[in-house]
Design a protein around this motif. Structure first.
Motif, PDB file in Angstrom:
ATOM      1  N   PRO A  12       0.708  -1.198   0.003  1.00 37.90           N
ATOM      2  CA  PRO A  12      -0.110  -0.006  -0.052  1.00 37.90           C
ATOM      3  C   PRO A  12       1.011   1.272  -0.061  1.00 37.90           C
ATOM      4  N   TRP A  13       0.425   2.387  -0.552  1.00 34.27           N
ATOM      5  CA  TRP A  13       1.194   3.568  -0.721  1.00 34.27           C
ATOM      6  C   TRP A  13       1.404   4.337   0.642  1.00 34.27           C
ATOM      7  N   ARG A  14       0.436   4.104   1.470  1.00 32.04           N
ATOM      8  CA  ARG A  14       0.500   4.344   2.612  1.00 32.04           C
ATOM      9  C   ARG A  14       1.700   4.037   3.377  1.00 32.04           C
ATOM     10  N   LEU A  15       2.191   2.792   3.317  1.00 29.03           N
ATOM     11  CA  LEU A  15       3.357   2.096   3.815  1.00 29.03           C
ATOM     12  C   LEU A  15       4.449   2.725   3.033  1.00 29.03           C
ATOM     13  N   MET A  16       4.274   2.660   1.653  1.00 26.50           N
ATOM     14  CA  MET A  16       5.417   3.034   0.850  1.00 26.50           C
ATOM     15  C   MET A  16       6.071   4.536   1.166  1.00 26.50           C
ATOM     16  N   ARG A  17       5.045   5.404   1.582  1.00 30.36           N
ATOM     17  CA  ARG A  17       5.679   6.424   1.885  1.00 30.36           C
ATOM     18  C   ARG A  17       6.600   6.373   3.178  1.00 30.36           C
ATOM     19  N   PHE A  18       6.375   5.577   4.206  1.00 30.90           N
ATOM     20  CA  PHE A  18       7.340   5.622   5.207  1.00 30.90           C
ATOM     21  C   PHE A  18       8.766   4.968   4.752  1.00 30.90           C
ATOM     22  N   ASP A  19       8.442   4.034   3.803  1.00 34.89           N
ATOM     23  CA  ASP A  19       9.729   3.307   3.222  1.00 34.89           C
ATOM     24  C   ASP A  19      10.685   4.501   2.735  1.00 34.89           C
ATOM     25  N   LEU A  20       9.933   5.240   1.742  1.00 38.93           N
ATOM     26  CA  LEU A  20      10.867   6.200   0.986  1.00 38.93           C
ATOM     27  C   LEU A  20      11.236   7.397   1.973  1.00 38.93           C
ATOM     28  N   ALA A  21      10.519   7.690   2.796  1.00 35.73           N
ATOM     29  CA  ALA A  21      11.043   8.767   3.977  1.00 35.73           C
ATOM     30  C   ALA A  21      12.223   8.472   4.670  1.00 35.73           C
ATOM     31  N   ALA A  22      11.927   6.815   5.197  1.00 36.95           N
ATOM     32  CA  ALA A  22      13.363   6.346   5.714  1.00 36.95           C
ATOM     33  C   ALA A  22      14.261   6.345   4.985  1.00 36.95           C
ATOM     34  N   GLY A  23      14.229   5.959   3.661  1.00 33.16           N
ATOM     35  CA  GLY A  23      15.651   5.875   2.863  1.00 33.16           C
ATOM     36  C   GLY A  23      16.147   7.154   2.512  1.00 33.16           C
ATOM     37  N   VAL A  24      15.444   8.362   2.241  1.00 39.06           N
ATOM     38  CA  VAL A  24      16.101   9.591   2.028  1.00 39.06           C
ATOM     39  C   VAL A  24      16.967   9.941   3.554  1.00 39.06           C
ATOM     40  N   LEU A  25      16.364   9.573   4.667  1.00 32.39           N
ATOM     41  CA  LEU A  25      17.252   9.987   5.670  1.00 32.39           C
ATOM     42  C   LEU A  25      18.361   8.779   5.854  1.00 32.39           C
ATOM     43  N   LEU A  26      18.196   8.038   5.515  1.00 28.51           N
ATOM     44  CA  LEU A  26      19.281   6.991   5.370  1.00 28.51           C
ATOM     45  C   LEU A  26      20.421   7.244   4.664  1.00 28.51           C
ATOM     46  N   GLY A  27      20.129   7.771   3.163  1.00 27.35           N
ATOM     47  CA  GLY A  27      21.207   8.353   2.264  1.00 27.35           C
ATOM     48  C   GLY A  27      21.918   9.464   3.107  1.00 27.35           C
ATOM     49  N   ILE A  28      21.294  10.271   3.746  1.00 30.22           N
ATOM     50  CA  ILE A  28      21.826  11.491   4.619  1.00 30.22           C
ATOM     51  C   ILE A  28      22.783  10.735   5.442  1.00 30.22           C
ATOM     52  N   ASP A  29      22.378   9.799   6.329  1.00 31.80           N
ATOM     53  CA  ASP A  29      23.190   9.209   7.004  1.00 31.80           C
ATOM     54  C   ASP A  29      24.359   8.785   6.865  1.00 31.80           C
ATOM     55  N   TYR A  30      24.281   7.781   5.748  1.00 27.05           N
ATOM     56  CA  TYR A  30      25.565   7.095   5.077  1.00 27.05           C
ATOM     57  C   TYR A  30      26.597   8.162   4.758  1.00 27.05           C
ATOM     58  N   VAL A  31      26.024   9.172   4.040  1.00 29.49           N
ATOM     59  CA  VAL A  31      27.171  10.270   3.420  1.00 29.49           C
ATOM     60  C   VAL A  31      27.884  10.876   4.820  1.00 29.49           C
ATOM     61  N   PHE A  32      26.945  11.248   5.788  1.00 30.89           N
ATOM     62  CA  PHE A  32      27.679  12.101   6.926  1.00 30.89           C
ATOM     63  C   PHE A  32      28.482  11.093   7.838  1.00 30.89           C
ATOM     64  N   TRP A  33      27.844   9.610   7.768  1.00 29.72           N
ATOM     65  CA  TRP A  33      28.756   8.714   8.688  1.00 29.72           C
ATOM     66  C   TRP A  33      30.116   8.505   8.070  1.00 29.72           C
ATOM     67  N   VAL A  34      30.089   8.138   6.941  1.00 34.02           N
ATOM     68  CA  VAL A  34      31.443   7.974   6.103  1.00 34.02           C
ATOM     69  C   VAL A  34      32.495   9.289   6.247  1.00 34.02           C
TER      70      VAL A  34
END
Length: 303
Positions: free
Chosen positions: A67-89
């Motif tokens: 469901p799209w209502r759950l996919m929105r959580f997946d995508l929002a989580a992913g954006v933050l994860l990408g930011i996390d990865y760059v700053f973590w390295v």
């Protein structure tokens, strides 16, 4: 036959523990690759997608669309994860693989606070009381208080590590919101896709993305993607929603503990006594937070 709640909780705890063990080598693999933060974050996700996309298509066919209502959580989580990865390295470059992973434990503070703010899940008084202790431990581990490992940049490390930890906590928060709904692979694939896009944007604007790497760098990044991204998050993602936020955040503490061991043994990093004391302070504080009060244990035993 339905699985009893204690069994589900035990399985979820084992999955998160296994995932944390997989992510504990991530910083070491990233450091050994020698790639820039933007390059490492992008390729970690892009390589992982070569495995996750076929698996998610198979799951989609078996379970139907998410469901799209759950996919929105997946995508929002992913954006933050990408930011996390760059700053973590970036923090790995400043303070080393072992200490940068300890800095990421700021999520232990932020994750329960997010669930309190947005979901009304009130953390324990013990947790609130130990927040200052955890933060002092993180500061000591970075080397801002006391001595730092020679050749490191404690201030830059703690700034980048804190940003990464906050973004990581947001990732865990959104993944927990979308978890427990049948799909396991697809949420990880969707979040990794969004993380890849975020890493391209942030990495390109900041450190650049360089694909002209030697063979050793590619091999380390492939190992990072398969172990630290695919296997780790397939284990963790489906288990987050089955445990209390404080418990899941505390189990993820195995990640920095093993990372310190890996950094000392495999990477020959040498944190100072003050930094190791800070690591120990963080570990003890989070262990204290994760303990179940005696009256709750007695109540559960009598149920």
């Amino acid at each position: 036959m339905s699985v009893r709640a204690p069994d589900r909780h035990r399985t979820a705890a084992l999955r998160i523990t296994g995932g944390a063990a997989c992510t504990s080598v991530s910083a070491g693999f990233a450091k050994l690759s020698g790639a820039s933060p933007g390059t490492t974050a992008f390729l970690r996700c892009a390589i992982a997608l070569t495995v996750l996309v076929p698996l998610s298509i198979r799951e989609w066919r078996r379970l139907g669309p998410r469901p799209w209502r759950l996919m929105r959580f997946d995508l929002a989580a992913g954006v933050l994860l990408g930011i996390d990865y760059v700053f973590w390295v970036a923090s790995i470059e400043d303070v080393g693989a072992s200490i940068s992973t300890v800095l990421l434990t700021i999520q232990v503070v932020v994750f329960p606070l997010l669930t309190w703010l947005f979901l009304g899940s009130v953390p324990s008084r013990r947790f609130l009381a130990l927040i200052p202790v955890m933060l002092i431990g993180v500061t000591m581990a970075a080397g801002v208080i006391g001595q730092a490992e020679p050749g490191t940049d404690p201030v830059g490390g703690i700034v980048f590590g804190t940003i990464a930890g906050i973004a990581y906590a947001g990732y865990l928060f959104f993944m927990r919101q979308g978890g427990g709904q049948g799909h396991v692979v697809f949420p990880v694939c969707a979040s990794t896709t969004a993380a890849c896009a975020a890493a391209v944007v942030v990495g390109s604007l900041w450190t650049g993305i360089d694909l002209d790497l030697d063979l050793a760098a590619w091999l380390w990044l492939i190992a990072l993607a398969l172990v630290g991204q695919v296997l780790a998050w397939l284990l963790i993602a489906g288990a987050l929603s089955q445990l209390a936020p404080q418990v899941s955040a505390s189990l993820l503490l195995l990640h920095p503990v093993l990372a310190v061991v890996f950094g000392v043994i495999a990477l020959h990093e040498r944190p100072t006594i003050t930094q190791l004391a800070g690591c120990l302070l963080v570990v003890v504080s989070v262990w204290a937070v994760s303990r179940t009060p005696r009256r709750e244990r007695v109540s559960a035993a009598g149920a």
